[in-house]
Design a protein around this motif. Structure first.
Motif, PDB file in Angstrom:
ATOM      1  N   LEU A   1       0.879  -1.164   0.000  1.00  0.00           N
ATOM      2  CA  LEU A   1       0.000   0.000   0.000  1.00  0.00           C
ATOM      3  C   LEU A   1       0.915   1.212   0.000  1.00  0.00           C
ATOM      4  O   LEU A   1       1.771   1.359   0.881  1.00  0.00           O
ATOM      5  CB  LEU A   1      -0.907   0.017   1.231  1.00  0.00           C
ATOM      6  N   GLN A   2       0.749   2.077  -0.995  1.00  0.00           N
ATOM      7  CA  GLN A   2       1.668   3.188  -1.198  1.00  0.00           C
ATOM      8  C   GLN A   2       0.934   4.520  -1.104  1.00  0.00           C
ATOM      9  O   GLN A   2       0.079   4.819  -1.921  1.00  0.00           O
ATOM     10  CB  GLN A   2       2.345   3.041  -2.562  1.00  0.00           C
TER      11      GLN A   2
ATOM     12  N   GLY B   1       1.115   8.010  -1.912  1.00  0.00           N
ATOM     13  CA  GLY B   1       1.877   8.882  -2.791  1.00  0.00           C
ATOM     14  C   GLY B   1       1.955   8.304  -4.179  1.00  0.00           C
ATOM     15  O   GLY B   1       2.413   7.174  -4.366  1.00  0.00           O
ATOM     16  N   GLU B   2       1.454   9.078  -5.175  1.00  0.00           N
ATOM     17  CA  GLU B   2       1.425   8.603  -6.554  1.00  0.00           C
ATOM     18  C   GLU B   2       2.304   9.438  -7.463  1.00  0.00           C
ATOM     19  O   GLU B   2       2.276   9.303  -8.673  1.00  0.00           O
ATOM     20  CB  GLU B   2      -0.030   8.620  -7.063  1.00  0.00           C
ATOM     21  N   GLY B   3       3.130  10.307  -6.852  1.00  0.00           N
ATOM     22  CA  GLY B   3       3.901  11.267  -7.635  1.00  0.00           C
ATOM     23  C   GLY B   3       5.100  10.673  -8.338  1.00  0.00           C
ATOM     24  O   GLY B   3       5.365   9.466  -8.297  1.00  0.00           O
ATOM     25  N   ASN B   4       5.863  11.577  -8.957  1.00  0.00           N
ATOM     26  CA  ASN B   4       6.987  11.162  -9.789  1.00  0.00           C
ATOM     27  C   ASN B   4       8.037  10.381  -9.006  1.00  0.00           C
ATOM     28  O   ASN B   4       8.594   9.398  -9.508  1.00  0.00           O
ATOM     29  CB  ASN B   4       7.646  12.394 -10.417  1.00  0.00           C
ATOM     30  N   PHE B   5       8.333  10.833  -7.764  1.00  0.00           N
ATOM     31  CA  PHE B   5       9.462  10.217  -7.067  1.00  0.00           C
ATOM     32  C   PHE B   5       9.242   8.741  -6.783  1.00  0.00           C
ATOM     33  O   PHE B   5      10.077   7.902  -7.129  1.00  0.00           O
ATOM     34  CB  PHE B   5       9.799  10.948  -5.768  1.00  0.00           C
ATOM     35  N   LEU B   6       8.143   8.401  -6.133  1.00  0.00           N
ATOM     36  CA  LEU B   6       7.926   6.992  -5.801  1.00  0.00           C
ATOM     37  C   LEU B   6       7.814   6.130  -7.053  1.00  0.00           C
ATOM     38  O   LEU B   6       8.284   4.991  -7.076  1.00  0.00           O
ATOM     39  CB  LEU B   6       6.683   6.832  -4.931  1.00  0.00           C
TER      40      LEU B   6
ATOM     41  N   VAL C   1      -0.865  -1.049  -4.519  1.00  0.00           N
ATOM     42  CA  VAL C   1      -2.073  -0.218  -4.522  1.00  0.00           C
ATOM     43  C   VAL C   1      -1.635   1.193  -4.139  1.00  0.00           C
ATOM     44  O   VAL C   1      -1.084   1.407  -3.055  1.00  0.00           O
ATOM     45  CB  VAL C   1      -3.123  -0.730  -3.515  1.00  0.00           C
ATOM     46  N   VAL C   2      -1.845   2.137  -5.039  1.00  0.00           N
ATOM     47  CA  VAL C   2      -1.389   3.505  -4.817  1.00  0.00           C
ATOM     48  C   VAL C   2      -2.539   4.345  -4.278  1.00  0.00           C
ATOM     49  O   VAL C   2      -3.639   4.355  -4.841  1.00  0.00           O
ATOM     50  CB  VAL C   2      -0.848   4.113  -6.128  1.00  0.00           C
ATOM     51  N   VAL C   3      -2.277   5.045  -3.174  1.00  0.00           N
ATOM     52  CA  VAL C   3      -3.281   5.877  -2.518  1.00  0.00           C
ATOM     53  C   VAL C   3      -2.879   7.338  -2.644  1.00  0.00           C
ATOM     54  O   VAL C   3      -1.742   7.701  -2.344  1.00  0.00           O
ATOM     55  CB  VAL C   3      -3.422   5.502  -1.028  1.00  0.00           C
TER      56      VAL C   3
END
Length: 456
Positions: free
Chosen positions: A17-18, A20-25, A47-49
């Protein structure tokens, strides 16, 4: 052209479960998980939150979690470019719109890992939070609700890997969760479960992720033969240092597939190495380089004098003050130089120069003071960089707190060096050297002054 989509339903087991959906991750952790799946049969779905009400989740779901990652940089002196479609993300959830779907993840017995990157301000405790006001909660507050749902389902806890750029990020996140558990009245059994069934790691992450390539995206799509609204770009270099029980390295065998992931008992020396060498090299170099008429880090690396100035400061003055094995420090410093030389990244000196006074205190001054203590003499390049800082703040290019800029522009060298509020100590012992360097800069120019320092 068609949009990047899956040809069949994703079969990966949702283990992550993550937040943060931005560029870095997506350019760092998800790339690693994708490689683990493909090279070690790990079978790990993410699963991106979305941590904020607005974000990329609609675009991620439109592409079934797929996106193109383009890595580019120097490796052993050679230009390296690598493109891959990352397909470890199974779905994205906007918990502000689909709160039930978010909490349903807590009942998945396969869910094992929680990753986060909610910016430096994300790991925050605020008193008097209302657990019924989901949107008004901080990230640790929402995580506490999620973990309580997990506890109520009588399922095992998590291995948590926060990636926020703060000291002891795992310890801070755990402290926030425990405070919220108490505030929300979740009881001693839940608090005991948080402490005994969950493992919070402190981590250090290092990779420059440059994100969506606006200038070249359309050309890249033509080359790939599909549309992709969430192309991500990053440098080749990567490092993830995780402070935690090394048994988890067997559970997440990143190192077994050649990834630069290090499990350690203490992340502090590695953070110190990064701040002193990478950040310190930036801070000691950029102001002198700007005064010498350069605009970017790459230009500075291509300038023989500035390059030698930076290299002398790093190898002769910074590295001797650090505790890690010398060969590790030299390798890291050489990697830093290659990163600075990356022809694909345009890193402007004035961007790095923002708030240089506070940066010098944290990134460079500790090396200066330790060098003096150990050698009973001053590190010439690092001290010269402070003179260059003072000269820079006397120009109109400085960008800092208005009070700092006004003081630095008008104050005497004596007053600047004795300003303990800025440096954390009185630096008057450097007065003679700083005055001499400033006189040399004013009379001979920055290049001649720098050359005297480098060449003795």
């Amino acid at each position: 052209m068609e949009r990047l989509k899956r040809k069949e339903k994703c079969q990966l087991t949702e283990k992550f479960l993550q937040f943060g959906e931005g560029n870095f991750l997506r350019g760092f952790v998800d790339w690693m998980i994708d490689r683990l799946n493909k090279e070690a049969d790990f079978d790990g779905g993410v699963v991106v939150v979305q941590p904020l009400a607005q974000g990329l989740i609609p675009m991620i779901n439109e592409q079934d979690g797929l996106y193109t990652l383009y890595l580019r940089g120097l490796q052993d002196g050679q230009k390296v470019e690598e493109t891959r479609v990352v397909d470890c993300i199974t779905r994205g959830i906007n918990p502000f719109e689909n709160t039930d779907e978010f909490f349903e993840c807590a009942s998945n017995p396969e869910l094992r890992y929680i990753i986060s990157n909610t910016t430096e301000a994300g790991i925050e405790y605020k008193p008097n939070q209302n657990p019924d006001d989901f949107a008004g909660l901080t990230f640790p507050g929402r995580l506490t609700l999620f973990m309580k749902r997990r506890f109520d389902n009588k399922l095992p806890g998590f291995l948590l890997l926060p990636c926020e750029l703060i000291d002891k990020n795992g310890d801070e996140l755990k402290a926030c969760v425990l405070k919220y558990a108490k505030d929300f009245g979740y009881g001693d059994d839940f608090i005991k479960w948080v402490e005994e069934e969950n493992y919070f790691t402190n981590t250090l992450v290092d990779r420059i992720v440059t994100g969506y390539p606006r200038d070249t995206a359309s050309e890249m799509e033509k080359e790939y033969g599909y549309l992709d609204n969430i192309i991500d770009t990053a440098e080749i270099f990567h490092l993830w240092v995780i402070q935690g029980d090394k048994k988890y390295a067997e559970e997440l065998p990143f190192d077994k597939i050649g990834l630069n992931v290090l499990w350690t008992d203490d992340v502090t020396p590695y953070k110190k190495r990064k701040v002193r060498i990478l950040n310190g090299a930036h801070t000691m170099m950029v102001l002198a380089a700007h005064l010498a008429g350069l605009e970017t880090v790459k230009e500075a690396m291509d300038d023989e004098l500035v390059f030698n100035f930076m290299k002398t400061g790093v190898f002769d003055e910074i590295i001797p003050t650090l505790d890690l094995p010398k060969d590790e420090l030299i390798q890291f410093a050489n990697d830093v130089i290659e990163r600075f030389q990356n022809p694909f990244i345009k890193h402007y000196l004035l961007s790095i120069a923002l708030n240089s006074v506070s940066k010098y205190q944290v990134r460079v001054l500790p090396s200066v003071l330790e060098y003096i203590k150990e050698n009973n003499k001053e590190p010439k390049c690092l001290v010269f960089s402070l003179a260059a800082l003072i000269a820079f703040y006397r120009t109109d290019a400085a960008n800092d707190n208005p009070d700092v800029m006004e003081f630095m522009k008008t104050a005497s060298v004596d007053d600047i060096l004795s300003k303990e509020e800025y440096w954390g100590t009185d630096l008057s012992m450097l007065k003679d050297s700083i005055n001499g360097y400033l006189k040399s800069i004013e009379e001979k120019g920055i290049r001649a002054a720098m050359e005297e320092v480098v060449n003795g």
